[in-house]
Design a protein around this motif. Structure first.
Motif, PDB file in Angstrom:
ATOM      1  N   LYS A   1      -0.245  -1.539  15.038  1.00 15.34           N
ATOM      2  CA  LYS A   1      -1.517  -2.194  14.777  1.00 15.34           C
ATOM      3  C   LYS A   1      -1.331  -3.411  13.885  1.00 15.34           C
ATOM      4  O   LYS A   1      -0.384  -3.488  13.097  1.00 15.34           O
ATOM      5  CB  LYS A   1      -2.488  -1.221  14.075  1.00 15.34           C
ATOM      6  CG  LYS A   1      -3.055  -0.127  14.944  1.00 15.34           C
ATOM      7  CD  LYS A   1      -3.969   0.778  14.130  1.00 15.34           C
ATOM      8  CE  LYS A   1      -4.563   1.885  14.984  1.00 15.34           C
ATOM      9  NZ  LYS A   1      -5.652   1.409  15.833  1.00 15.34           N
ATOM     10  N   THR A   2      -2.256  -4.338  13.999  1.00 10.16           N
ATOM     11  CA  THR A   2      -2.326  -5.397  12.993  1.00 10.16           C
ATOM     12  C   THR A   2      -2.888  -4.802  11.703  1.00 10.16           C
ATOM     13  O   THR A   2      -3.522  -3.741  11.717  1.00 10.16           O
ATOM     14  CB  THR A   2      -3.235  -6.538  13.452  1.00 10.16           C
ATOM     15  OG1 THR A   2      -4.567  -6.020  13.633  1.00 10.16           O
ATOM     16  CG2 THR A   2      -2.731  -7.147  14.764  1.00 10.16           C
ATOM     17  N   VAL A   3      -2.658  -5.480  10.589  1.00 13.86           N
ATOM     18  CA  VAL A   3      -3.158  -4.976   9.307  1.00 13.86           C
ATOM     19  C   VAL A   3      -4.676  -4.863   9.334  1.00 13.86           C
ATOM     20  O   VAL A   3      -5.253  -3.877   8.860  1.00 13.86           O
ATOM     21  CB  VAL A   3      -2.693  -5.885   8.153  1.00 13.86           C
ATOM     22  CG1 VAL A   3      -3.343  -5.463   6.841  1.00 13.86           C
ATOM     23  CG2 VAL A   3      -1.174  -5.848   8.016  1.00 13.86           C
ATOM     24  N   SER A   4      -5.349  -5.855   9.914  1.00 10.34           N
ATOM     25  CA  SER A   4      -6.817  -5.830   9.922  1.00 10.34           C
ATOM     26  C   SER A   4      -7.340  -4.655  10.747  1.00 10.34           C
ATOM     27  O   SER A   4      -8.329  -4.011  10.369  1.00 10.34           O
ATOM     28  CB  SER A   4      -7.371  -7.145  10.469  1.00 10.34           C
ATOM     29  OG  SER A   4      -6.929  -7.365  11.800  1.00 10.34           O
TER      30      SER A   4
ATOM     31  N   HIS B   1      -6.192   3.178  -2.135  1.00  7.70           N
ATOM     32  CA  HIS B   1      -4.912   3.250  -1.424  1.00  7.70           C
ATOM     33  C   HIS B   1      -5.005   2.662  -0.019  1.00  7.70           C
ATOM     34  O   HIS B   1      -4.156   2.940   0.828  1.00  7.70           O
ATOM     35  CB  HIS B   1      -4.429   4.703  -1.341  1.00  7.70           C
ATOM     36  CG  HIS B   1      -4.038   5.290  -2.663  1.00  7.70           C
ATOM     37  ND1 HIS B   1      -4.959   5.800  -3.553  1.00  7.70           N
ATOM     38  CD2 HIS B   1      -2.825   5.436  -3.257  1.00  7.70           C
ATOM     39  CE1 HIS B   1      -4.331   6.256  -4.625  1.00  7.70           C
ATOM     40  NE2 HIS B   1      -3.045   6.034  -4.475  1.00  7.70           N
ATOM     41  N   MET B   2      -6.025   1.848   0.214  1.00  8.46           N
ATOM     42  CA  MET B   2      -6.281   1.317   1.563  1.00  8.46           C
ATOM     43  C   MET B   2      -5.058   0.616   2.157  1.00  8.46           C
ATOM     44  O   MET B   2      -4.660   0.879   3.297  1.00  8.46           O
ATOM     45  CB  MET B   2      -7.466   0.358   1.511  1.00  8.46           C
ATOM     46  CG  MET B   2      -7.782  -0.308   2.835  1.00  8.46           C
ATOM     47  SD  MET B   2      -8.626   0.778   3.995  1.00  8.46           S
ATOM     48  CE  MET B   2     -10.258   0.826   3.245  1.00  8.46           C
ATOM     49  N   ASP B   3      -4.447  -0.264   1.404  1.00 12.80           N
ATOM     50  CA  ASP B   3      -3.320  -1.034   1.946  1.00 12.80           C
ATOM     51  C   ASP B   3      -2.135  -0.133   2.273  1.00 12.80           C
ATOM     52  O   ASP B   3      -1.469  -0.295   3.302  1.00 12.80           O
ATOM     53  CB  ASP B   3      -2.901  -2.126   0.963  1.00 12.80           C
ATOM     54  CG  ASP B   3      -3.946  -3.229   0.860  1.00 12.80           C
ATOM     55  OD1 ASP B   3      -4.718  -3.401   1.817  1.00 12.80           O
ATOM     56  OD2 ASP B   3      -3.987  -3.914  -0.183  1.00 12.80           O
ATOM     57  N   GLU B   4      -1.874   0.810   1.398  1.00 10.12           N
ATOM     58  CA  GLU B   4      -0.770   1.753   1.623  1.00 10.12           C
ATOM     59  C   GLU B   4      -1.011   2.593   2.874  1.00 10.12           C
ATOM     60  O   GLU B   4      -0.102   2.770   3.713  1.00 10.12           O
ATOM     61  CB  GLU B   4      -0.629   2.658   0.402  1.00 10.12           C
ATOM     62  CG  GLU B   4       0.305   3.830   0.560  1.00 10.12           C
ATOM     63  CD  GLU B   4       0.132   4.839  -0.569  1.00 10.12           C
ATOM     64  OE1 GLU B   4       0.431   6.018  -0.330  1.00 10.12           O
ATOM     65  OE2 GLU B   4      -0.308   4.451  -1.667  1.00 10.12           O
ATOM     66  N   LEU B   5      -2.223   3.101   3.044  1.00 10.42           N
ATOM     67  CA  LEU B   5      -2.550   3.905   4.220  1.00 10.42           C
ATOM     68  C   LEU B   5      -2.485   3.064   5.487  1.00 10.42           C
ATOM     69  O   LEU B   5      -1.993   3.515   6.523  1.00 10.42           O
ATOM     70  CB  LEU B   5      -3.943   4.518   4.063  1.00 10.42           C
ATOM     71  CG  LEU B   5      -4.102   5.553   2.945  1.00 10.42           C
ATOM     72  CD1 LEU B   5      -5.583   5.891   2.742  1.00 10.42           C
ATOM     73  CD2 LEU B   5      -3.319   6.825   3.269  1.00 10.42           C
TER      74      LEU B   5
ATOM     75  N   LYS C   1     -11.767   2.188   7.454  1.00 13.74           N
ATOM     76  CA  LYS C   1     -13.148   1.952   7.030  1.00 13.74           C
ATOM     77  C   LYS C   1     -14.134   2.709   7.924  1.00 13.74           C
ATOM     78  O   LYS C   1     -15.131   3.249   7.438  1.00 13.74           O
ATOM     79  CB  LYS C   1     -13.449   0.453   7.058  1.00 13.74           C
ATOM     80  CG  LYS C   1     -12.719  -0.335   5.975  1.00 13.74           C
ATOM     81  CD  LYS C   1     -13.016  -1.828   6.071  1.00 13.74           C
ATOM     82  CE  LYS C   1     -12.285  -2.611   4.999  1.00 13.74           C
ATOM     83  NZ  LYS C   1     -12.523  -4.074   5.102  1.00 13.74           N
ATOM     84  N   ARG C   2     -13.834   2.756   9.210  1.00 10.31           N
ATOM     85  CA  ARG C   2     -14.727   3.512  10.109  1.00 10.31           C
ATOM     86  C   ARG C   2     -14.626   5.010   9.824  1.00 10.31           C
ATOM     87  O   ARG C   2     -15.620   5.737   9.913  1.00 10.31           O
ATOM     88  CB  ARG C   2     -14.386   3.196  11.567  1.00 10.31           C
ATOM     89  CG  ARG C   2     -14.718   1.760  11.953  1.00 10.31           C
ATOM     90  CD  ARG C   2     -14.657   1.541  13.454  1.00 10.31           C
ATOM     91  NE  ARG C   2     -13.319   1.660  14.001  1.00 10.31           N
ATOM     92  CZ  ARG C   2     -12.413   0.685  14.017  1.00 10.31           C
ATOM     93  NH1 ARG C   2     -12.693  -0.494  13.472  1.00 10.31           N
ATOM     94  NH2 ARG C   2     -11.223   0.878  14.564  1.00 10.31           N
ATOM     95  N   GLY C   3     -13.428   5.480   9.478  1.00 10.74           N
ATOM     96  CA  GLY C   3     -13.291   6.878   9.085  1.00 10.74           C
ATOM     97  C   GLY C   3     -14.052   7.193   7.813  1.00 10.74           C
ATOM     98  O   GLY C   3     -14.590   8.300   7.652  1.00 10.74           O
ATOM     99  N   LEU C   4     -14.103   6.226   6.909  1.00 10.22           N
ATOM    100  CA  LEU C   4     -14.821   6.440   5.650  1.00 10.22           C
ATOM    101  C   LEU C   4     -16.317   6.656   5.865  1.00 10.22           C
ATOM    102  O   LEU C   4     -16.974   7.263   5.015  1.00 10.22           O
ATOM    103  CB  LEU C   4     -14.594   5.251   4.710  1.00 10.22           C
ATOM    104  CG  LEU C   4     -13.266   5.254   3.953  1.00 10.22           C
ATOM    105  CD1 LEU C   4     -13.084   3.934   3.198  1.00 10.22           C
ATOM    106  CD2 LEU C   4     -13.189   6.427   2.973  1.00 10.22           C
TER     107      LEU C   4
END
Length: 251
Positions: A75-78, A61-65, A85-88
């Motif tokens: 924020k930008t998408v990147s 669900h990365m894109d949705e989040l 990713k850092r939270g992961l």
């Protein structure tokens, strides 16, 4: 009450956030405390497995989040994907939490004295997070609190709540029992009541130094463990066409 959620990139209202009442806050914390008593008895492998599954669901669900942070924060998408990713990384640490919860046993630390250390959950943990990283900062907190057998109640930033709200059903899908993860948008009075609630045994805060001092002082009065991280600053670029009075106020 309610609060409008703005898209800072367009200035348009993109949503409405409902703030919890005092009674709703107390009921949610009481529910978390009841759920935590059973969760504390769950095995470390069971708790770890929740986060193995949760990690995979976040990736799916990365894109949705990320779009929640793009829409509400600007924020930008990147950048939005990058903070998830850092939270992961913390989620991945929680996947092996059993190895980090081992106690210690030392023989003969004194005359006829041995020393044994146990690691046990504290109860309900509260998190208070800032606007600048809507996904990452909450993910610093709740995976470790939950994986070690605690319940977690979160005050998100009322400016950017949706990314972490969207994680709640993913935790449920991953197998986290009901009541253990509560997202509670709230005003200042309710935040004070949350810290003072007798079931809340620890508070973690990230934000400004001035608020960090307030959180620290209030928690200390009730012997609540407190982590108050203040003083961090992000860079900003002020463009020539900016409203300088507005910029000065926001900074």
């Amino acid at each position: 009450g309610t609060k409008d959620i703005d898209n800072p990139a367009t200035g348009k209202v993109v949503g409405t956030l409902e703030l919890v009442s005092h009674d709703q806050l107390i009921a949610a914390i009481d529910s978390a405390a009841r759920a935590q008593r059973e969760w504390a008895e769950a095995s470390a492998p069971r708790r770890q497995n929740v986060f193995y599954t949760f990690r995979q669901l976040v990736l799916e669900h990365m894109d949705e989040l990320a779009q929640h942070s793009v829409r509400e924060h600007g924020k930008t998408v990147s950048d939005a994907r990058g903070e998830i990713k850092r939270g992961l990384e913390t989620v991945e640490y929680a996947c092996g939490i059993g190895a980090n919860m081992k106690g210690e046993h030392s023989l003969h630390v004194g005359s006829s004295v041995d020393l044994t250390t146990f690691r046990q959950p504290v109860g309900v943990v509260a998190g208070i997070v800032p606007f600048n990283f809507p996904a990452m900062v909450p993910m610093w907190m709740f995976p470790l609190a939950l994986a070690t057998g605690n319940a977690f109640v979160l005050k998100p930033s009322n400016q950017v709540p949706s990314a972490v709200v969207a994680m709640a059903p993913l935790l449920k899908e991953a197998g986290l029992p009901d009541g253990l993860f509560q997202v509670l948008p709230q005003g200042h009075d309710e935040t004070a009541a949350m810290i003072d609630h007798p079931a809340v045994q620890a508070v973690s805060f990230v934000g400004s130094t001035s608020i960090a001092r307030i959180i620290r002082d209030q928690a200390v009065k009730t012997d609540t463990r407190v982590q108050a991280l203040g003083g961090a600053n992000n860079h900003a670029i002020v463009m020539p066409d900016a409203d300088r009075d507005f910029v000065a106020k926001q900074l």
